[in-house]
Write a protein that holds these residues in place. Structure first.
Motif, PDB file in Angstrom:
ATOM      1  N   LEU A  67       7.608 -13.220  49.483  1.00  0.00           N
ATOM      2  CA  LEU A  67       8.191 -11.800  48.531  1.00  0.00           C
ATOM      3  C   LEU A  67       9.030 -11.139  49.529  1.00  0.00           C
ATOM      4  CD1 LEU A  67       4.446 -10.898  47.404  1.00  0.00           C
ATOM      5  CD2 LEU A  67       6.359 -11.596  46.040  1.00  0.00           C
ATOM      6  N   GLY A  68       9.319 -11.419  50.863  1.00  0.00           N
ATOM      7  CA  GLY A  68      10.391 -10.848  51.561  1.00  0.00           C
ATOM      8  C   GLY A  68      11.447 -11.139  51.517  1.00  0.00           C
ATOM      9  N   VAL A  69      11.789 -12.253  50.597  1.00  0.00           N
ATOM     10  CA  VAL A  69      13.138 -12.803  50.505  1.00  0.00           C
ATOM     11  C   VAL A  69      13.989 -11.905  49.675  1.00  0.00           C
ATOM     12  CG1 VAL A  69      14.452 -14.654  49.121  1.00  0.00           C
ATOM     13  CG2 VAL A  69      12.295 -15.199  50.414  1.00  0.00           C
ATOM     14  N   GLU A  70      15.068 -11.530  50.056  1.00  0.00           N
ATOM     15  CA  GLU A  70      16.137 -10.712  49.430  1.00  0.00           C
ATOM     16  C   GLU A  70      16.377 -11.095  47.788  1.00  0.00           C
ATOM     17  OE1 GLU A  70      20.381  -8.449  50.301  1.00  0.00           O
ATOM     18  OE2 GLU A  70      19.424  -9.666  51.981  1.00  0.00           O
ATOM     19  N   PRO A  89      16.144 -14.742  43.727  1.00  0.00           N
ATOM     20  CA  PRO A  89      16.394 -14.992  45.389  1.00  0.00           C
ATOM     21  C   PRO A  89      17.810 -14.945  45.476  1.00  0.00           C
ATOM     22  CG  PRO A  89      14.787 -16.342  44.975  1.00  0.00           C
ATOM     23  CD  PRO A  89      15.106 -15.777  43.364  1.00  0.00           C
ATOM     24  N   ILE A  90      18.569 -14.325  46.368  1.00  0.00           N
ATOM     25  CA  ILE A  90      20.087 -14.400  46.756  1.00  0.00           C
ATOM     26  C   ILE A  90      20.022 -15.663  47.846  1.00  0.00           C
ATOM     27  CG2 ILE A  90      21.801 -13.465  48.124  1.00  0.00           C
ATOM     28  CD1 ILE A  90      20.879 -10.905  46.999  1.00  0.00           C
ATOM     29  N   ALA A  97      26.886 -21.504  44.614  1.00  0.00           N
ATOM     30  CA  ALA A  97      26.409 -20.210  44.448  1.00  0.00           C
ATOM     31  C   ALA A  97      27.664 -19.361  43.631  1.00  0.00           C
ATOM     32  CB  ALA A  97      26.101 -19.285  45.597  1.00  0.00           C
ATOM     33  N   ASP A  98      28.889 -19.641  44.090  1.00  0.00           N
ATOM     34  CA  ASP A  98      30.099 -19.035  43.778  1.00  0.00           C
ATOM     35  C   ASP A  98      30.498 -19.407  42.194  1.00  0.00           C
ATOM     36  OD1 ASP A  98      30.324 -17.453  45.964  1.00  0.00           O
ATOM     37  OD2 ASP A  98      31.577 -19.047  46.976  1.00  0.00           O
ATOM     38  N   GLU A  99      30.327 -20.700  42.062  1.00  0.00           N
ATOM     39  CA  GLU A  99      30.445 -21.062  40.794  1.00  0.00           C
ATOM     40  C   GLU A  99      29.564 -20.555  39.729  1.00  0.00           C
ATOM     41  OE1 GLU A  99      30.415 -25.588  41.111  1.00  0.00           O
ATOM     42  OE2 GLU A  99      31.835 -25.338  42.435  1.00  0.00           O
ATOM     43  N   THR A 100      28.143 -20.526  40.008  1.00  0.00           N
ATOM     44  CA  THR A 100      27.449 -19.924  39.141  1.00  0.00           C
ATOM     45  C   THR A 100      27.797 -18.451  38.831  1.00  0.00           C
ATOM     46  OG1 THR A 100      25.707 -21.289  40.031  1.00  0.00           O
ATOM     47  CG2 THR A 100      25.040 -19.594  38.747  1.00  0.00           C
ATOM     48  N   ALA A 101      28.194 -17.799  39.780  1.00  0.00           N
ATOM     49  CA  ALA A 101      28.463 -16.274  39.572  1.00  0.00           C
ATOM     50  C   ALA A 101      29.440 -16.383  38.596  1.00  0.00           C
ATOM     51  CB  ALA A 101      28.766 -15.845  40.864  1.00  0.00           C
TER      52      ALA A 101
END
Length: 154
Positions: free
Chosen positions: A114-117, A124-125, A137-141
């Motif tokens: 729960l503390g994950v940003e 979760p980031i 992560a960049d391709e998904t964005a």
């Protein structure tokens, strides 16, 4: 039970009278530290269910004491209320306070996940999104971004 203004008033009056009787008139040591949490009176006032809260370890003891004192409590309640009919009593142990305490303890022991940003959608980031060599992560964005945003960025 469906309630209207009259039934709420009746329930409130019965709750106050029963609580006063339990506090001042009943001297059973097994009924110490017992709280009347709610009362429901039938429309014709012939039946009343009282919800009682106590320590979780004393449920059986309090239930037995209430059964022993039910006749005396009903007699005192009949005099206090002044209704044409004295309601039949049924006591039920109210465990909502115990459940609330259990939930409160569970919330104190928060899992580390729960503390994950998280992003605005609650996902979760990823830690690798900061340029640690993983380009997923960049391709998904880029795949998720609307078509209008890609044109502005170029």
């Amino acid at each position: 039970m469906k309630q209207n203004q009259n039934s709420r008033r009746t329930n409130q009056l019965a709750h106050e009278k029963l609580a006063t009787i339990m506090l001042f008139e009943v001297s059973d040591p097994d009924l110490q530290l017992v709280t009347i949490t709610g009362v429901e009176v039938s429309v014709d006032r012939s039946f009343m269910r009282a919800y009682v809260s106590c320590d979780a370890s004393r449920y059986e003891e309090v239930s037995a004491a209430l059964e022993r004192a039910k006749g005396r409590i009903r007699s005192l309640l009949g005099h206090a209320l002044g209704w044409r009919v004295t309601p039949e009593l049924a006591f039920q142990i109210d465990t909502t306070t115990d459940e609330a305490e259990r939930i409160s303890r569970a919330l104190e022991n928060v899992p580390p996940t729960l503390g994950v940003e998280k992003d605005e959608n609650g996902y979760p980031i990823a830690a690798d999104a900061e340029g640690n060599g993983d380009d997923t992560a960049d391709e998904t964005a880029i795949d998720v971004a609307p078509a209008g945003d890609e044109a502005e960025g170029e």
